[in-house]
Design a protein around this motif. Structure first.
Motif, PDB file in Angstrom:
ATOM      1  N   ILE A 118       1.031  -1.189   0.030  1.00  0.00           N
ATOM      2  CA  ILE A 118      -0.112   0.111  -0.077  1.00  0.00           C
ATOM      3  C   ILE A 118       1.023   1.003   0.295  1.00  0.00           C
ATOM      4  O   ILE A 118       0.588   2.172  -0.796  1.00  0.00           O
ATOM      5  N   ALA A 119       2.004   1.041   0.264  1.00  0.00           N
ATOM      6  CA  ALA A 119       2.911   2.349   0.721  1.00  0.00           C
ATOM      7  C   ALA A 119       3.251   2.301  -0.298  1.00  0.00           C
ATOM      8  O   ALA A 119       3.949   3.690  -0.873  1.00  0.00           O
ATOM      9  N   ASN A 124      -4.541   3.593  -2.568  1.00  0.00           N
ATOM     10  CA  ASN A 124      -5.078   4.422  -1.596  1.00  0.00           C
ATOM     11  C   ASN A 124      -6.644   2.968  -1.136  1.00  0.00           C
ATOM     12  O   ASN A 124      -7.046   2.297  -1.845  1.00  0.00           O
ATOM     13  N   ILE A 125      -6.645   2.774   0.177  1.00  0.00           N
ATOM     14  CA  ILE A 125      -7.539   1.797   0.576  1.00  0.00           C
ATOM     15  C   ILE A 125      -9.006   1.677  -0.080  1.00  0.00           C
ATOM     16  O   ILE A 125      -9.501   0.940  -0.228  1.00  0.00           O
ATOM     17  N   ASN A 126      -8.695   3.495   0.035  1.00  0.00           N
ATOM     18  CA  ASN A 126     -11.387   3.450  -0.725  1.00  0.00           C
ATOM     19  C   ASN A 126     -10.728   3.359  -1.960  1.00  0.00           C
ATOM     20  O   ASN A 126     -12.004   3.221  -2.764  1.00  0.00           O
TER      21      ASN A 126
ATOM     22  N   SER B  87      -0.476   1.965   7.400  1.00  0.00           N
ATOM     23  CA  SER B  87      -0.777   3.018   6.119  1.00  0.00           C
ATOM     24  C   SER B  87      -1.903   2.038   5.095  1.00  0.00           C
ATOM     25  O   SER B  87      -1.939   3.384   4.854  1.00  0.00           O
ATOM     26  N   GLY B  90      -5.544   3.692   6.184  1.00  0.00           N
ATOM     27  CA  GLY B  90      -6.183   4.870   5.803  1.00  0.00           C
ATOM     28  C   GLY B  90      -4.646   6.586   6.021  1.00  0.00           C
ATOM     29  O   GLY B  90      -3.789   6.356   6.443  1.00  0.00           O
ATOM     30  N   SER B  91      -5.190   7.514   4.934  1.00  0.00           N
ATOM     31  CA  SER B  91      -4.282   8.279   4.816  1.00  0.00           C
ATOM     32  C   SER B  91      -4.784   9.270   6.030  1.00  0.00           C
ATOM     33  O   SER B  91      -3.921  10.588   5.562  1.00  0.00           O
ATOM     34  N   GLU B  95      -9.834   8.971   7.720  1.00  0.00           N
ATOM     35  CA  GLU B  95     -10.592   7.566   6.595  1.00  0.00           C
ATOM     36  C   GLU B  95      -9.402   6.705   8.309  1.00  0.00           C
ATOM     37  O   GLU B  95     -10.354   5.433   7.676  1.00  0.00           O
TER      38      GLU B  95
END
Ligand code: HEM
Lengths: 363, 185
Positions: A118-119, A124-126, B87, B90-91, B95
Motif C-alpha cells: 500500500i505504502a 489508497n484503500i478507498n 498505512s 487510511g491516510s 479515514e
C-alpha cells in the motif's frame, strides 16, 4: 461457468454498479484495443485510456501465451496475472468475454503480495472494493511477517540464554574440579584441616583433625575450635591474637598448645586464611594445623641440656674460684709464718673479686 | 488479549524505565512469560495484572497509564509490528477511524481465536465523529482514548476523544466524541 438447474433471479449489474464493484477492470475489443477503464485503474495506470493497445500498457505474465484474441479466448479458464511495467504494479484476476467475445473484460485488481505494498505503490484503500480480498491478504502476509519476526527474536533470546547457561555450566564445572582437588588434598594430608564460617564456627574438618584431636566432625560442627581444644596452660596472648584476626578478617600464623579429647597436650602450628566469595566478602576461614609436639619436645630437651651444662659450668667456676681463694689464703699464711708462698704468685693476682654471675631464672 | 498488547506495555515500560523495572512489574503481576508472541491469545487478566502492577510500581494512576499506553501502542508498537498495515488503514484520521471496523473484521477472519472489539462510526462531520466501541472486555476505555490521541499524532492532527456514554456507567457500550483539527495541508 454452467448455469444451475435451479431457477435464478435475473441479476445483472447496471454500468455504475459494475464500475463500483470492479474499479480496477478494463475491457478490450477484438484488436486488443482498450475500450473501457475502471476509475481506480485509471488512477494508477494513466496510459490505460480508450484507444491504447493492451500491449502498450500491460505485459501478460500468466498464462504465458501469445497476445492474440483467439488465444486469450482459449485461455479464459486461467488465472490471469498482468504487469504494469510503468508502476511495476501487478494485477490478478479473470478474463470475462462478453458479447460473444467481441469484448474481453479483464476483472482484475492489484496483487498485494507484500505488507507494505500500500505504502510502496501509494495506493489508497478507498480504491479497493470491499469484496476484494486484496486488503484481507495484507493482514495474512503481515501476520506471517510477525510470526517470522517473533520466532527470530525468540531464537535470538534462546541463543543468548543458552550461551549464558553454557558459561555458567563451565564455571560450575571449574569450581567443581577445584573443589574436588581441594577435597582430595584435605582428605589425604596428615595435617588437620578445619573449615569454619566467617564467624569461626566449624563447618567441616578432615580425617587428620579427628586423628589429632579425637573429635569427629559430628561432634565439633558449629563449635569454635578454641572452645574445644584450648588447655588451661594455652598462651592467652596467642588466643587473643587469633580472636582478633578472625574478627578483623585477616589470616594468622601461630604456635599454640592444645589438648585432645582425652586430655593429651600437644603443640601445633595454625596457618589460617580467610576465604572470600566473588563479591569479596569473607564466607569462610580455613585453618591447617600441623602437630609440632615432637619438635617442641626436641627443643625442650635441648633447652634442658643447655641449662644443665650451664649449671655444671657454674659449679665448676665456683669451685675454681674457691680453689684460687684457698691458694691465696695458704700463700698469705705462708707469708705470715715467714715462709715462701706455696703457690706461684701470678695465680694469686688472678683471683676474681666477684663470683661469676648466675642466670636470672636460677637453676 | 493478543500478545501485541502486552508487548506494547513491555516496550513502553522498558523504554522509559529500563528492563529491571519491567522485570519487577512482571514479577509483581505474577506473569512468567519470556516473550509475548504477537498474535497469540493470552488471558485478559494478564494484561490487567500487568497494568495494575505497573501502576503500583511506577506510582501512576491506571487511567493515565492506559492513555499513555494507547498512544505508545499506536505510535511505536503498531508502527513497528504492523508497519505496512498501519498505512493500509487510511491516510487521514477520519479515514483511519472509518476503516477501523473493517480492520478488526479482518482480524476475526485471520485469527478466529481472537476476540477483537467492534467499532462503528456515526455522525461523521468535517471535524468530528461518534465512535462506538463494543467489547466483551471492561476497563479499556482510557486505552481507547490514548489510541485515538496517538492516531491524531500519527496523522499530524490534534485529536481528542470525549466519553459521551460509558458502559461502566450502565450504557450499552462506550461512545466517544472524536474531534480533530483540520490537518495542516
Ligand atoms: C494495524 C492496526 C490494528 C490491528 C491489526 C488491530 C488488531 C487488533 C487485535 C488483533 C486485537 C486483539 C483482540 C483479542 O486479543 O482478542 C485488537 C484489540 C483492540 N484494538 Fe485493534 N488493531 C489495530 C488498530 C487499532 C486501533 C488504531 C485502535 C484504536 C481505537 C484499536 C483498538 C483496539 C482496542 C481498544 C482493542 C482492545 C480489545 C477490546 O477492547 O476488546 N485497534 N486489535
Amino acid at each position: 461457468m454452467k448455469l444451475s438447474a435451479i431457477p435464478t433471479l435475473e441479476i445483472g449489474l447496471a454500468p455504475d454498479q459494475f464500475h463500483a464493484v470492479f474499479p480496477f477492470h478494463f475491457a478490450v475489443d477484438s484488436d486488443l484495443r482498450i475500450v473501457q477503464v475502471g476509475a481506480s485503474l485509471a488512477r494508477y495506470c494513466p496510459e490505460a485510456t480508450p484507444g491504447a493497445l493492451f500491449k502498450d500498457v500491460f505485459q501478460l505474465i500468466r498464462p504465458d501465451v501469445a497476445l492474440d484474441h483467439a488465444v486469450l479466448m482459449e485461455n479464459q479458464q486461467q488465472l490471469f496475472l498482468l504487469l504494469h511495467p510503468a508502476s511495476s504494479l501487478r494485477f490478478r484476476g479473470q478474463l470475462l468475454p462478453v458479447d460473444s467475445g467481441r469484448v474481453l473484460v479483464f476483472l482484475v485488481s492489484p496483487w498485494l503480495g507484500e505488507a507494505n505494498a500500500i505504502a510502496r505503490f501509494g495506493l489508497n484503500i478507498n480504491d479497493f472494493p470491499i469484496h476484494d480480498p486484496g486488503l484481507d491478504l495484507l493482514h495474512i502476509v503481515q501476520a506471517q511477517h510477525q510470526a517470522l519476526a517473533d520466532s527470530k527474536e525468540l531464537a535470538n533470546r534462546l541463543t543468548g540464554q543458552r550461551a549464558e547457561l553454557r558459561a555458567a555450566n563451565e564455571r560450575l564445572r571449574d569450581q567443581d574440579a577445584e573443589q574436588r582437588k581441594l577435597a582430595l588434598i584435605a582428605a589425604l594430608t596428615t595435617n588437620a584441616v578445619v573449615l569454619t564460617d566467617a564467624r569461626g564456627r566449624i563447618e567441616w574438618v578432615n580425617d587428620g583433625f579427628t586423628r589429632l584431636t579425637g573429635y569427629s566432625l559430628a561432634e565439633v560442627r558449629a563449635q569454635t575450635p578454641g572452645s574445644l581444644l584450648q588447655a588451661p596452660e594455652t598462651n592467652a596472648a596467642t588466643v587473643e591474637l587469633m580472636r582478633r584476626s578472625v574478627r578483623e578478617g585477616v589470616g594468622f600464623s601461630v604456635e599454640i598448645l592444645n589438648q585432645s579429647r582425652l586430655g593429651r597436650k600437644y603443640w601445633i602450628t595454625i596457618e589460617a586464611k580467610p576465604i572470600r566469595n566473588d563479591a569479596g566478602e569473607i564466607t569462610h576461614f580455613m585453618a591447617i594445623q600441623s602437630d609440632i609436639t615432637a619438635r617442641k619436645e626436641d627443643e625442650d630437651r635441648i633447652r634442658n641440656a643447655m641449662s644443665e651444662l650451664e649449671r655444671v659450668n657454674r659449679v665448676m667456676m665456683n669451685r675454681e674460684h674457691r680453689v684460687l681463694e684457698l691458694k691465696h689464703e695458704v700463700n698469705e699464711l705462708c707469708r705470715e709464718m715467714g715462709r715462701t708462698p706455696l703457690y706461684p704468685s701470678a695465680a694469686s693476682d688472678r683471683v676474681p673479686v666477684t663470683p661469676p654471675p648466675t642466670p636470672p631464672h636460677g637453676e | 488479549m493478543y500478545g501485541m498488547v502486552n508487548r506494547g506495555i513491555e516496550q513502553m515500560v522498558v523504554l522509559h524505565h529500563g528492563v529491571e523495572v519491567w522485570e519487577r512489574i512482571k514479577r509483581e503481576a505474577g506473569v512468567d512469560v519470556e516473550m509475548f508472541i504477537s498474535n497469540e491469545a493470552y488471558a485478559d487478566e494478564m494484561t490487567f495484572q500487568l497494568v495494575a502492577a505497573a501502576s503500583s510500581v511506577l506510582g501512576a494512576p491506571q487511567d493515565a497509564l492506559l492513555r499513555a499506553f494507547g498512544e505508545h501502542w499506536v505510535l511505536r508498537t503498531a508502527e513497528e509490528g504492523y508497519g505496512g498495515l498501519m498505512s493500509a488503514g487510511g491516510s487521514s484520521l477520519p479515514e483511519f477511524l472509518l476503516n477501523l471496523p473493517n480492520f478488526h473484521t479482518r482480524v476475526v477472519m485471520v485469527f478466529p481465536n481472537l476476540q477483537p472489539p467492534r467499532f462503528a462510526c456515526t455522525d461523521v462531520g468535517p471535524n468530528s465523529l461518534h465512535l462506538h466501541y463494543r467489547t466483551h472486555r471492561a476497563g479499556l476505555t482510557h486505552f481507547v482514548v490514548g489510541l485515538i490521541q496517538g492516531l491524531g499524532k500519527r496523522f499530524g492532527t490534534e485529536a481528542t476523544a470525549t466519553v459521551l456514554e460509558s458502559k461502566a456507567e450502565g450504557a450499552d457500550h462506550d461512545l466517544f466524541l472524536v474531534e480533530w483539527k483540520s490537518p495542516v495541508a
